[in-house]
Enzyme design. Structure first.
Site, PDB file in Angstrom:
ATOM      1  N   HIS A  34       0.492  -1.373  -0.302  1.00  0.00           N
ATOM      2  CA  HIS A  34       0.131  -0.561   0.091  1.00  0.00           C
ATOM      3  C   HIS A  34       0.924   1.176  -0.051  1.00  0.00           C
ATOM      4  CE1 HIS A  34      -3.509   1.541   1.840  1.00  0.00           C
ATOM      5  NE2 HIS A  34      -3.089   2.608   0.899  1.00  0.00           N
TER       6      HIS A  34
ATOM      7  N   SER B 185      -5.873  10.855  -2.782  1.00  0.00           N
ATOM      8  CA  SER B 185      -6.434  12.025  -2.409  1.00  0.00           C
ATOM      9  C   SER B 185      -6.925  12.572  -3.660  1.00  0.00           C
ATOM     10  CB  SER B 185      -6.494  12.677  -1.553  1.00  0.00           C
ATOM     11  OG  SER B 185      -5.202  13.375  -1.646  1.00  0.00           O
TER      12      SER B 185
ATOM     13  N   HIS C 153     -10.305   1.467  -1.937  1.00  0.00           N
ATOM     14  CA  HIS C 153     -10.273   2.502  -1.482  1.00  0.00           C
ATOM     15  C   HIS C 153     -10.751   4.218  -2.039  1.00  0.00           C
ATOM     16  CE1 HIS C 153      -7.284   5.490   0.157  1.00  0.00           C
ATOM     17  NE2 HIS C 153      -5.818   4.262   0.573  1.00  0.00           N
TER      18      HIS C 153
ATOM     19  N   GLU D  57       1.730   2.735   4.330  1.00  0.00           N
ATOM     20  CA  GLU D  57       0.859   3.920   3.392  1.00  0.00           C
ATOM     21  C   GLU D  57       1.665   5.025   3.759  1.00  0.00           C
ATOM     22  OE1 GLU D  57      -2.991   5.933   2.458  1.00  0.00           O
ATOM     23  OE2 GLU D  57      -2.948   4.664   4.032  1.00  0.00           O
TER      24      GLU D  57
END
Length: 349
Positions: A6, A74, A179, A285
């Site tokens: 990730h 994002s 996600h 992440e």
């Protein structure tokens, strides 16, 4: 090897965000010309600099050999513009991740974002999925169950409208990480609630349906430790029983996996206690939502290898979580590593 499944390109050169701003400005004001993809100029040296000083440095410091690398979550922002907007943006972001994987072939493997758009047939994302697997060697995709950005007006993941994507994923034997992206709903903080809500929601949707009866080899990775799922596994088991579903070990855990993006020791310990080892994959992440140092430990919150090392696992369990499970869930990654002998790069510290 230690495989982090990730990673996002959160450190892309500033030119990428500038191009995106021009694209969104043209949507808001028709008199503003839309930028052409060719107007985005990012050199290989720009990419190297953005990676070497950031992800690669931390990978070396922490002992991570390889990261599955996808566009910044994002930044996917599927709610902006039309499908054509998302298609152009996805193609640009996917190409950059692919270029990183060619510059550092032993350290990064490509995962792709899809050009989803609210109200658009999910089948429209299939061509980009095909392109990224066949041309870029993508080993996974990110699938957004809420392209609206926090309004949740898309059908559940078990709806047949998603089937064209699932058919292609199973054909290629490629997993999808579930996600979401930016929240436009002020009630849902993007990384603090929307991401975790989505993880939990996806698990519940899969419990309610019978998706894996139609796609027995389809594999989903639920990030951020599965949201609230491990913490409320008893509630979910009870609800599944009330719905007449098989035990979750049969109904879900042959196809659903959880990563270790959980940023404190008690959370990791709970995940390891509740979920079978075979369903847990190492991930951090890094340089993501939580970048600071935890004052309680003196180490970065997202240095999740430390939590695994302190969890009292056997060496076999640790190796499964850090490597073997990723190879099983991401067979194209396993094949790629096999072709390279699974060796560490000479740049590894």
């Amino acid at each position: 090897m230690i495989i982090d499944i990730h990673g996002h390109y959160t450190t892309a050169p500033p030119a990428l965000a500038a191009w995106r701003q021009e694209q969104t400005a043209s949507l808001e004001d028709p008199s503003v010309p839309a930028p052409h993809p060719a107007a985005l100029r990012i050199s290989d040296d720009d990419l190297r600099e953005s990676i070497t000083a950031n992800q690669l440095r931390q990978m070396d410091e922490r002992g991570i050999d390889l990261t599955v690398f996808s566009p910044r979550a994002s930044f996917m922002a599927h709610h902006i513009g039309s499908f054509e907007t998302s298609a152009q943006w996805a193609a640009i972001c996917n190409e950059l991740c692919y270029r990183v994987s060619t510059l550092f072939p032993d350290r990064f493997a490509t995962a792709a974002m899809l050009p989803q758009s609210p109200g658009t047939d999910p089948a429209t994302s299939v061509p980009e999925l095909v392109r990224c697997v066949e041309e870029y060697g993508a080993v996974a995709v990110n699938l957004n169950p809420d392209p609206s950005g926090g309004l949740w007006n898309a059908p559940p993941l078990t709806d047949r409208s998603w089937y064209p994507i699932y058919e292609k994923l199973t054909e290629y034997d490629v997993p999808a990480m579930i996600h979401v992206s930016t929240s436009v709903n002020p009630a849902f903080h993007t990384t603090g609630s929307h991401y975790l809500n989505a993880d939990t929601t996806a698990v519940m949707q899969l419990i309610q349906g019978d998706l894996f009866a139609d796609f027995p080899t389809l594999r989903f990775v639920i990030p951020h430790g599965g949201g609230a799922a491990p913490y409320h596994w008893g509630r979910l088991r009870g609800l599944a029983m009330a719905m007449g579903k098989p035990p979750l070990e049969e109904h879900l855990l042959g196809n659903v996996f959880f990563d270790t993006c959980v940023y404190h020791q008690p959370g990791i310990d709970l995940l390891l206690e509740v979920m079978p080892t075979k369903n847990i994959l190492f991930a951090s992440e890094m340089i993501g939502a939580v970048r600071d140092i935890d004052p309680c430990t003196g180490f970065h919150f997202d240095d999740t290898l430390r939590y695994l090392a302190a969890a009292g696992l056997t060496i076999e369990e640790l190796n499964d979580i850090q490597e073997h499970n990723a190879r099983a869930v991401y067979p194209r990654l396993d094949a790629r590593l096999g072709s390279r002998g699974g060796k560490r790069s000479s740049t590894h510290a």
